[in-house]
Scaffold this active site. Structure first.
Site, mmCIF file in Angstrom:
data_model
loop_
_atom_site.group_PDB
_atom_site.id
_atom_site.type_symbol
_atom_site.label_atom_id
_atom_site.label_comp_id
_atom_site.label_asym_id
_atom_site.label_seq_id
_atom_site.Cartn_x
_atom_site.Cartn_y
_atom_site.Cartn_z
ATOM 1 N N ARG A 237 0.847 -1.183 0.000
ATOM 2 C CA ARG A 237 0.000 0.000 0.000
ATOM 3 C C ARG A 237 0.885 1.236 0.000
ATOM 4 O O ARG A 237 1.885 1.297 0.721
ATOM 5 C CB ARG A 237 -0.932 0.013 1.211
ATOM 6 C CG ARG A 237 -2.142 -0.896 1.079
ATOM 7 C CD ARG A 237 -3.088 -0.402 -0.011
ATOM 8 N NE ARG A 237 -4.313 -1.175 -0.122
ATOM 9 C CZ ARG A 237 -4.492 -2.193 -0.942
ATOM 10 N NH1 ARG A 237 -3.476 -2.593 -1.708
ATOM 11 N NH2 ARG A 237 -5.661 -2.809 -1.011
ATOM 12 N N GLU A 266 -3.452 7.993 -5.220
ATOM 13 C CA GLU A 266 -3.683 7.362 -6.519
ATOM 14 C C GLU A 266 -4.953 7.913 -7.159
ATOM 15 O O GLU A 266 -5.945 8.116 -6.462
ATOM 16 C CB GLU A 266 -3.782 5.841 -6.357
ATOM 17 C CG GLU A 266 -2.494 5.220 -5.833
ATOM 18 C CD GLU A 266 -2.590 3.707 -5.633
ATOM 19 O OE1 GLU A 266 -3.657 3.122 -5.940
ATOM 20 O OE2 GLU A 266 -1.610 3.115 -5.165
ATOM 21 N N HIS A 285 -0.943 0.510 -10.169
ATOM 22 C CA HIS A 285 -1.591 -0.407 -9.217
ATOM 23 C C HIS A 285 -2.218 -1.592 -9.962
ATOM 24 O O HIS A 285 -3.411 -1.870 -9.854
ATOM 25 C CB HIS A 285 -2.655 0.327 -8.388
ATOM 26 C CG HIS A 285 -2.947 -0.348 -7.083
ATOM 27 N ND1 HIS A 285 -3.374 0.326 -5.968
ATOM 28 C CD2 HIS A 285 -2.861 -1.644 -6.695
ATOM 29 C CE1 HIS A 285 -3.558 -0.510 -4.965
ATOM 30 N NE2 HIS A 285 -3.250 -1.725 -5.385
#
Length: 323
Positions: A237, A266, A285
């Protein structure tokens, strides 16, 4: 009458059909306040909630007094207010097993592409810079037989260790909340404190969930302890890392390079300094982003919601104690 559920993610047709066999389904685009207001009655009557990436907090739960279970199409659940769910005795289901191998593939891809400068040199070829035999300014660094440090020896950490040990002959160091005898037996992995791992590893792979304990676990002090030749990988993360400290470490040569699949915010801002550094491989991601795995995750999430609303929380439940 079938229980009502809110679906805030597009599902393949066959999975939507399966969901509709068990529930009365209301599909929405997102969980923003204006969407909730537009479908106020559906949210008020819903006993289940299924989707991913949206924030589920106390304010939303206030609008869903009948909610009994929520199912996320992900392994991570840091976008859920777990305390608020627990207070209302709402079950939280996730998909921790179906993405393990795919995410480990992504982490290994980051290790290889960062060490061998795959993205950087491929772009140079496309730009027409390959006009003669390459020299040292195109060279990367070896991966095989280098020391891999894994921070977080869960399912993904184990799958990564398997690839690194058997595929690349890499000695494995690991740090976790507790020792992992299986990792030590299968991969000859060595448990050590974080400082030792940082000082000895050639690759430091961070595979941790986000929590109060892990927020900004990696900052200036941690990067300063790493080898100047070390490569840092984050596939857990983003907020586990102080991004400004990482940028400074890369710019100042404290570490050699970084491969990143997650970021503090993000999507990553277009003007982020990370995007201008040639020694950074940045991915959007994509850890579990294959057609096969994303389908399996969605299928698992559907089954999880069916199980939860039928009182079965034997697997994939974050908070079974609230049943």
């Amino acid at each position: 009458m079938k229980p009502s559920v809110i679906l805030y993610k597009t599902l393949p047709d066959d999975l939507l059909q399966r969901l509709e066999e068990h529930f009365s389904v209301t599909q929405v685009k997102n969980l923003r306040p204006e969407t909730v207001s537009q479908h106020a009655e559906a949210f008020a009557q819903a006993e289940g909630l299924l989707g991913s990436s949206e924030k589920v907090d106390a304010a939303l739960l206030e609008k869903m007094p009948k909610l009994r279970a929520t199912s996320t199409v992900s392994v991570g659940y840091d976008n859920f207010d777990v305390e608020a769910l627990n207070a209302r005795r709402v079950l939280l289901m996730h998909t921790p097993t179906v993405l393990t191998e795919t995410v480990a593939d992504t982490v290994m891809a980051l290790v290889l592409s960062t060490a061998r400068r795959v993205v950087e040199v491929a772009e140079r070829v496309k730009a027409g810079e390959w006009t003669k035999s390459i020299g040292p300014d195109w060279f990367g660094t070896d991966v095989h037989h280098k020391t891999l440090g894994i921070v977080g020896m869960g399912r993904i950490g184990m799958a990564l260790a398997q690839r690194a040990h058997f595929g690349f002959g890499m000695p494995i160091l690991y740090n976790a909340r507790r020792q992992h005898p299986q990792a030590e037996e299968r991969f000859n992995a060595r448990y050590c404190d974080l400082d030792t791992l940082l000082q000895e590893a050639d690759f430091v792979c961070l595979i941790l969930p986000l929590s109060e304990e892990t927020h900004h676990l990696f900052g200036q002090a941690q990067f300063a302890k790493m080898k100047s030749s070390a490569i840092f990988i984050n596939a857990g993360r983003g907020p586990v890392v102080d991004e400004q400290a990482l940028i400074a470490a890369l710019q100042n040569g404290e570490i050699h390079a970084a491969g990143l699949d997650v970021f503090e915010h993000e999507p990553l801002a277009k003007d982020s300094p990370l995007l201008s550094l040639p020694n950074v491989v940045a991915l959007p991601h994509i850890g579990s982003a294959t057609h096969e795995t994303r389908y399996n995750m969605a299928a698992c999430a559907v089954d999880n919601l069916i199980d939860a609303l039928n009182g079965n929380v034997e697997k994939n439940c974050v908070n079974p104690q609230v049943k």
